[in-house]
Design a protein around this motif. Structure first.
Motif, PDB file in Angstrom:
ATOM      1  N   LEU A 143      77.655 -17.856  35.134  1.00  0.00           N
ATOM      2  CA  LEU A 143      78.314 -17.993  36.368  1.00  0.00           C
ATOM      3  C   LEU A 143      77.817 -16.989  37.398  1.00  0.00           C
ATOM      4  CD1 LEU A 143      82.184 -18.225  35.446  1.00  0.00           C
ATOM      5  CD2 LEU A 143      80.420 -20.045  35.260  1.00  0.00           C
ATOM      6  N   THR A 144      76.970 -17.570  38.290  1.00  0.00           N
ATOM      7  CA  THR A 144      76.305 -16.481  39.271  1.00  0.00           C
ATOM      8  C   THR A 144      76.192 -17.127  40.629  1.00  0.00           C
ATOM      9  OG1 THR A 144      73.957 -15.849  39.711  1.00  0.00           O
ATOM     10  CG2 THR A 144      74.076 -17.777  38.626  1.00  0.00           C
ATOM     11  N   GLY A 145      76.200 -16.134  41.512  1.00  0.00           N
ATOM     12  CA  GLY A 145      75.936 -16.648  42.873  1.00  0.00           C
ATOM     13  C   GLY A 145      74.609 -16.652  43.226  1.00  0.00           C
ATOM     14  N   ASP A 146      73.580 -16.657  42.657  1.00  0.00           N
ATOM     15  CA  ASP A 146      72.045 -16.684  42.609  1.00  0.00           C
ATOM     16  C   ASP A 146      71.640 -18.067  42.835  1.00  0.00           C
ATOM     17  OD1 ASP A 146      69.655 -15.915  43.481  1.00  0.00           O
ATOM     18  OD2 ASP A 146      69.457 -14.482  41.803  1.00  0.00           O
ATOM     19  N   ASN A 147      70.783 -18.452  43.128  1.00  0.00           N
ATOM     20  CA  ASN A 147      70.065 -19.823  43.419  1.00  0.00           C
ATOM     21  C   ASN A 147      69.952 -20.636  42.000  1.00  0.00           C
ATOM     22  OD1 ASN A 147      66.999 -19.839  42.674  1.00  0.00           O
ATOM     23  ND2 ASN A 147      67.297 -17.883  44.137  1.00  0.00           N
ATOM     24  N   ALA A 148      69.803 -21.820  42.071  1.00  0.00           N
ATOM     25  CA  ALA A 148      69.970 -22.759  41.225  1.00  0.00           C
ATOM     26  C   ALA A 148      68.632 -22.433  40.074  1.00  0.00           C
ATOM     27  CB  ALA A 148      70.034 -24.106  41.261  1.00  0.00           C
ATOM     28  N   ARG A 149      67.342 -22.479  40.874  1.00  0.00           N
ATOM     29  CA  ARG A 149      66.046 -22.278  40.105  1.00  0.00           C
ATOM     30  C   ARG A 149      66.058 -21.036  39.126  1.00  0.00           C
ATOM     31  NH1 ARG A 149      61.692 -23.891  44.117  1.00  0.00           N
ATOM     32  NH2 ARG A 149      62.729 -22.086  45.269  1.00  0.00           N
ATOM     33  N   THR A 150      66.554 -19.709  40.006  1.00  0.00           N
ATOM     34  CA  THR A 150      66.585 -18.476  39.367  1.00  0.00           C
ATOM     35  C   THR A 150      67.533 -18.474  38.048  1.00  0.00           C
ATOM     36  OG1 THR A 150      65.907 -17.346  41.351  1.00  0.00           O
ATOM     37  CG2 THR A 150      67.020 -16.178  39.669  1.00  0.00           C
ATOM     38  N   ALA A 151      68.745 -19.038  38.439  1.00  0.00           N
ATOM     39  CA  ALA A 151      69.966 -19.023  37.317  1.00  0.00           C
ATOM     40  C   ALA A 151      69.343 -19.925  35.939  1.00  0.00           C
ATOM     41  CB  ALA A 151      71.039 -19.765  37.707  1.00  0.00           C
ATOM     42  N   ALA A 152      68.448 -20.894  36.332  1.00  0.00           N
ATOM     43  CA  ALA A 152      67.990 -21.843  35.508  1.00  0.00           C
ATOM     44  C   ALA A 152      67.078 -21.055  34.372  1.00  0.00           C
ATOM     45  CB  ALA A 152      67.547 -23.412  35.841  1.00  0.00           C
ATOM     46  N   ARG A 153      66.134 -20.454  34.983  1.00  0.00           N
ATOM     47  CA  ARG A 153      65.066 -19.709  34.388  1.00  0.00           C
ATOM     48  C   ARG A 153      65.921 -18.531  33.450  1.00  0.00           C
ATOM     49  NH1 ARG A 153      62.788 -14.860  35.227  1.00  0.00           N
ATOM     50  NH2 ARG A 153      63.660 -14.450  37.447  1.00  0.00           N
ATOM     51  N   THR A 154      66.724 -17.747  33.914  1.00  0.00           N
ATOM     52  CA  THR A 154      67.511 -16.993  33.273  1.00  0.00           C
ATOM     53  C   THR A 154      68.247 -17.443  31.927  1.00  0.00           C
ATOM     54  OG1 THR A 154      67.856 -15.450  35.208  1.00  0.00           O
ATOM     55  CG2 THR A 154      69.155 -14.799  33.319  1.00  0.00           C
ATOM     56  N   ALA A 155      68.685 -18.567  32.386  1.00  0.00           N
ATOM     57  CA  ALA A 155      69.682 -19.064  31.282  1.00  0.00           C
ATOM     58  C   ALA A 155      68.535 -19.634  29.883  1.00  0.00           C
ATOM     59  CB  ALA A 155      70.397 -20.497  31.982  1.00  0.00           C
ATOM     60  N   ASP A 156      67.501 -20.042  30.689  1.00  0.00           N
ATOM     61  CA  ASP A 156      66.580 -20.752  29.475  1.00  0.00           C
ATOM     62  C   ASP A 156      65.975 -19.554  28.649  1.00  0.00           C
ATOM     63  OD1 ASP A 156      64.718 -22.770  28.527  1.00  0.00           O
ATOM     64  OD2 ASP A 156      63.161 -21.353  29.369  1.00  0.00           O
ATOM     65  N   GLU A 157      65.638 -18.275  29.559  1.00  0.00           N
ATOM     66  CA  GLU A 157      65.044 -17.247  28.744  1.00  0.00           C
ATOM     67  C   GLU A 157      66.191 -16.554  27.561  1.00  0.00           C
ATOM     68  OE1 GLU A 157      64.066 -14.478  31.550  1.00  0.00           O
ATOM     69  OE2 GLU A 157      62.055 -15.500  32.013  1.00  0.00           O
ATOM     70  N   SER A 158      67.562 -16.678  27.931  1.00  0.00           N
ATOM     71  CA  SER A 158      68.596 -16.209  27.133  1.00  0.00           C
ATOM     72  C   SER A 158      69.009 -17.229  26.347  1.00  0.00           C
ATOM     73  CB  SER A 158      69.678 -15.355  28.211  1.00  0.00           C
ATOM     74  OG  SER A 158      70.296 -16.632  28.828  1.00  0.00           O
ATOM     75  N   GLY A 159      68.788 -18.458  26.417  1.00  0.00           N
ATOM     76  CA  GLY A 159      69.536 -19.340  25.407  1.00  0.00           C
ATOM     77  C   GLY A 159      70.661 -19.999  25.760  1.00  0.00           C
ATOM     78  N   MET A 160      71.060 -20.145  27.171  1.00  0.00           N
ATOM     79  CA  MET A 160      72.235 -20.556  27.586  1.00  0.00           C
ATOM     80  C   MET A 160      72.040 -21.973  28.314  1.00  0.00           C
ATOM     81  SD  MET A 160      73.845 -17.393  29.272  1.00  0.00           S
ATOM     82  CE  MET A 160      75.500 -17.690  29.292  1.00  0.00           C
ATOM     83  N   THR A 161      72.830 -22.814  27.993  1.00  0.00           N
ATOM     84  CA  THR A 161      72.774 -24.162  28.463  1.00  0.00           C
ATOM     85  C   THR A 161      73.685 -24.888  29.691  1.00  0.00           C
ATOM     86  OG1 THR A 161      74.148 -25.105  26.700  1.00  0.00           O
ATOM     87  CG2 THR A 161      71.809 -25.159  26.585  1.00  0.00           C
ATOM     88  N   ASP A 162      74.821 -23.886  29.556  1.00  0.00           N
ATOM     89  CA  ASP A 162      76.008 -24.250  30.636  1.00  0.00           C
ATOM     90  C   ASP A 162      75.632 -23.127  31.883  1.00  0.00           C
ATOM     91  OD1 ASP A 162      78.025 -24.533  32.319  1.00  0.00           O
ATOM     92  OD2 ASP A 162      79.549 -24.282  30.617  1.00  0.00           O
ATOM     93  N   VAL A 163      75.006 -23.612  32.936  1.00  0.00           N
ATOM     94  CA  VAL A 163      74.724 -22.799  33.903  1.00  0.00           C
ATOM     95  C   VAL A 163      75.478 -23.236  35.546  1.00  0.00           C
ATOM     96  CG1 VAL A 163      72.705 -21.878  35.342  1.00  0.00           C
ATOM     97  CG2 VAL A 163      72.440 -22.598  32.995  1.00  0.00           C
ATOM     98  N   ARG A 164      75.898 -22.463  36.035  1.00  0.00           N
ATOM     99  CA  ARG A 164      76.625 -22.802  37.304  1.00  0.00           C
ATOM    100  C   ARG A 164      76.191 -21.719  38.301  1.00  0.00           C
ATOM    101  NH1 ARG A 164      82.845 -24.371  34.862  1.00  0.00           N
ATOM    102  NH2 ARG A 164      81.924 -25.223  32.827  1.00  0.00           N
ATOM    103  N   ALA A 165      75.513 -22.247  39.137  1.00  0.00           N
ATOM    104  CA  ALA A 165      74.766 -21.290  40.274  1.00  0.00           C
ATOM    105  C   ALA A 165      75.317 -21.494  41.622  1.00  0.00           C
ATOM    106  CB  ALA A 165      73.222 -21.530  40.155  1.00  0.00           C
ATOM    107  N   GLY A 166      75.080 -20.448  42.360  1.00  0.00           N
ATOM    108  CA  GLY A 166      75.403 -20.632  44.017  1.00  0.00           C
ATOM    109  C   GLY A 166      77.049 -20.505  44.044  1.00  0.00           C
ATOM    110  N   LEU A 167      77.470 -19.820  43.259  1.00  0.00           N
ATOM    111  CA  LEU A 167      79.197 -19.579  43.273  1.00  0.00           C
ATOM    112  C   LEU A 167      79.505 -18.181  44.133  1.00  0.00           C
ATOM    113  CD1 LEU A 167      80.068 -20.078  39.484  1.00  0.00           C
ATOM    114  CD2 LEU A 167      79.657 -21.935  41.333  1.00  0.00           C
ATOM    115  N   LEU A 168      80.743 -18.527  44.695  1.00  0.00           N
ATOM    116  CA  LEU A 168      81.258 -17.315  45.389  1.00  0.00           C
ATOM    117  C   LEU A 168      82.327 -16.871  44.623  1.00  0.00           C
ATOM    118  CD1 LEU A 168      81.848 -18.567  49.115  1.00  0.00           C
ATOM    119  CD2 LEU A 168      80.327 -16.889  48.100  1.00  0.00           C
ATOM    120  N   PRO A 169      82.834 -15.692  44.675  1.00  0.00           N
ATOM    121  CA  PRO A 169      84.123 -15.126  43.834  1.00  0.00           C
ATOM    122  C   PRO A 169      85.008 -16.119  43.457  1.00  0.00           C
ATOM    123  CG  PRO A 169      83.132 -13.282  45.229  1.00  0.00           C
ATOM    124  CD  PRO A 169      82.577 -14.552  45.691  1.00  0.00           C
ATOM    125  N   GLU A 170      85.518 -16.624  44.414  1.00  0.00           N
ATOM    126  CA  GLU A 170      86.634 -17.513  44.138  1.00  0.00           C
ATOM    127  C   GLU A 170      86.171 -18.883  43.279  1.00  0.00           C
ATOM    128  OE1 GLU A 170      85.634 -18.290  48.565  1.00  0.00           O
ATOM    129  OE2 GLU A 170      85.527 -16.646  47.480  1.00  0.00           O
TER     130      GLU A 170
END
Length: 656
Positions: free
Chosen positions: A496-523
């Motif tokens: 769960l990240t407030g960063d953009n989708a492409r950066t989030a996808a790269r981090t998820a791929d490097e860490s072995g995660m498949t459930d990625v939700r980007a561009g999120l505000l605290p709420e």
């Protein structure tokens, strides 16, 4: 568009210095709370009286100390219990005080003192955790400035930020914090909004872009139209969400409170009956009182209390030695029950600071040549990307030539004279539009941005020299930690990240995660946590920023990365990883599960012992010394069993 390298423009040099940020309130000191002072006094008196009692010292030596222990640790829960009685509620704390007084009445001062100390220390820790969370929540509001410069038809006026109305236009100078949520009406700058979105890099803001109260303006001046009242700003909503989540009680806590109420009523009724009924039939007063007090002692939940606390406190101590601070026994117990894990990106899975990940030299230039020129041009800048470029050059051992005629333009980049050549470093969009023969550079930029990296172009004498790829580096051990958390929880961890989708996808791929939700505000993060909880999941959130605090508070368990974590995240979380070792998160979860197993073992032992002693006292004649021996024996047994988790081997096994 990628974030750009920019520093303070020449025009900013003449701008008035921004006001100093509002001072955050002082954290509550340990002994500022009366609960802590009374608990410390009770514990000190008990620790002095205990060895004197065991060594057979005269009563005048240890008796007054036990009296101090009883008075210091027992008056507050006793008063609270009496207050609860007025509301027709029987508090278990009152039962402990009555049991302690009953033990003292028949000479068992040690039993009573131990009960008093346990409950006094527990209450003090709870009060301290609550007060420090309140301090941190209040401090969050100070991120937003107390005053703002409002633009009027007659010029400028300084007003209280709370006096701003929707539709007002405010001027935000370089280095100032934004006073309200709004939309950029005029100007261009880069705004550090990590406190809201968690983005590691300043976000470029131009006319029409949304900005948030409490975020830090960069090098350009902005005119912002206010869109929301102060009470409706994102930062105010964060405070509200943290307060609401912190004030709720988990279902397990509510269940325990019901059990405590019924148990307390049952013991009191049984004790009174055991005293009154035999007297009604002519029994001896002294013998009946002695039997009733024996029942009160053997039925008191001393062993039950120790059945729970030693394993959890031992696990807390062991985790603390390995850089994980778990704030309470309740927090340690809940960590082992998680079935779903959600993790932040910036500062949690990643280090939180940009680094040069790759250098693509273009025809006619070498990698080191282009990087050294870029670092020399960026050396006067304080921008995070500029520092990353300078660090990369120094790590390669490159010599940096002194730069002259340095200048910076927000949204474009920097320019400087380096070794007689003009070097420009900045946004691909800004620099490549006016450059001939830039096809190779554009291809490199596109490739890096497709990977979720930030691309920066280097021009030397207007010729493309290199494209730098900057990225936030993954923490060491992150893939292994994700895999272990997946195995422990039995479900795929979510990013769960407030960063953009492409950066989030790269981090998820490097860490072995498949459930990625980007561009999120605290709420949005809180909404995801609540959605899982409605499905019956017990959620663990791992984060580090102010923007993670509401989710940390709403989750069943929260873990904060401590070295660079925000004050609010550190106070809201149930545990803090002091050394920023992401691998410690699954280890402490595994250690919690081991502690929960020992708690179950101890509860069985305590229940069997207490039940046996109670039945013996009711069905036959239990001698007081034997009752005390059985009661204390079971207490010592469960205590020693729980202390097994103090060993270093327990952490090593949990880390496997």
């Amino acid at each position: 568009m990628a974030s750009t390298l920019a520093d303070e423009p020449t025009a900013a040099a003449t701008a008035p210095a921004p006001p100093a940020p509002a001072a955050l309130p002082r954290r509550t000191r340990l002994f500022a709370l009366p609960e802590v002072r009374w608990a410390a006094l009770a514990l000190l008196a008990f620790l002095i009286a205990f060895p004197l009692d065991l060594m057979g010292a005269p009563a005048w030596a240890w008796g007054p100390l036990y009296a101090v222990c009883y008075a210091a640790g027992g008056w507050e829960p006793g008063w609270a219990g009496l207050t609860a009685l007025r509301e027709r509620t029987l508090d278990v704390d009152l039962l402990m005080v009555v049991a302690a007084i009953g033990a003292a009445a028949i000479g068992q001062y040690l039993d009573g003192g131990l009960l008093i100390v346990i409950f006094a220390v527990s209450g003090a820790l709870e009060a301290l955790a609550t007060r420090r969370t309140e301090d941190s929540v209040r401090g969050l509001l100070d991120l937003a400035p107390s005053t703002a410069v409002r633009l009027t038809a007659d010029g400028e006026e300084t007003v209280a930020a709370t006096a701003l109305a929707v539709g007002d236009t405010v001027l935000v100078r370089p280095g100032e914090r934004l006073p309200a949520d709004g939309t950029v009406h005029d100007g261009a700058s880069e705004v550090d909004q990590a406190s809201i979105t968690g983005e590691p890099l300043p976000a470029e803001k131009r006319t029409g872009d949304t900005v948030f109260a409490g975020t830090l303006n960069g090098t350009g001046a902005l005119r912002v139209r206010v869109d929301k009242d102060a009470s409706e700003s994102v930062i105010a909503r964060i405070v509200t969400m943290v307060e609401e989540a912190s004030g709720t009680k988990a279902p397990t806590q509510l269940f325990i409170e019901k059990i405590e109420q019924r148990y307390s009523v049952g013991v009191v009724v049984a004790t009174l009956a055991l005293f009154a009924v035999p007297l009604a039939f002519g029994a001896d007063l002294t013998a009946t009182l002695l039997r009733a007090m024996t029942f009160m002692i053997v039925a008191s939940p001393c062993a039950v209390v120790l059945a729970t606390m030693p394993p959890l406190l031992s696990a807390i101590a062991n985790a603390g030695r390995h850089g994980v601070l778990v704030k309470s026994a309740v927090a340690m117990e809940r960590l082992g029950s998680v079935t779903r894990v959600a993790m932040d990106k910036t500062g949690t899975l990643t280090e939180g600071t940009p680094r040069v990940a790759a250098v693509q030299a273009l025809p006619g230039f070498g990698e080191d040549e282009a990087l050294a020129a870029a670092a020399a041009a960026e050396l006067p800048s304080e921008h995070p990307l500029a520092r990353a470029v300078v660090t990369a050059a120094r790590e390669r051992g490159l010599r940096l030539t002194d730069a002259a005629d340095f200048s910076s333009v927000p949204g474009r980049g920097v320019r400087a004279e380096v070794g007689g050549r003009t070097v420009r470093v900045g946004s691909p969009t800004a620099l490549l539009d006016s450059s001939d023969g830039a096809d190779d550079a554009r291809k490199a930029v596109a490739a890096y941005e497709d990977e979720g990296r930030t691309a920066v172009v280097v021009l030397i004498d207007d010729a493309p020299a290199a494209v730098l790829a900057l990225a936030d580096r993954l923490r060491a051990g992150a893939p292994g930690a994700v895999a272990r958390l997946r195995a422990l929880a039995g479900a795929e961890p979510a990013l769960l990240t407030g960063d953009n989708a492409r950066t989030a996808a790269r981090t998820a791929d490097e860490s072995g995660m498949t459930d990625v939700r980007a561009g999120l505000l605290p709420e949005d993060k809180v909404a995801a946590v609540h959605a899982w909880q409605r499905e019956g999941e017990r959620v663990l959130v791992v984060g580090d920023g102010v923007n993670d605090a509401p989710a940390l508070a709403a989750a069943d368990s929260g873990v904060a990365m401590g070295r660079a974590g925000s004050d609010l995240a550190l106070e809201t979380a149930d545990a803090v990883v002091v050394r920023d070792e992401i691998g410690a998160v699954p280890t402490v979860v595994a250690l919690s599960r081991r502690a929960r197993k020992l708690v179950t073992q101890n509860l069985v032992i305590a229940s069997v012992c207490i039940g046996g002693l109670v039945v013996w006292d009711l069905a036959g004649h239990l001698p007081l010394p034997l009752g005390v021996l059985g009661h204390e024996g079971s207490t010592v047994l469960v205590g020693l069993n729980g202390l097994r988790l103090l060993r270093a081997a327990a952490w090593r096994r949990a880390a496997v």
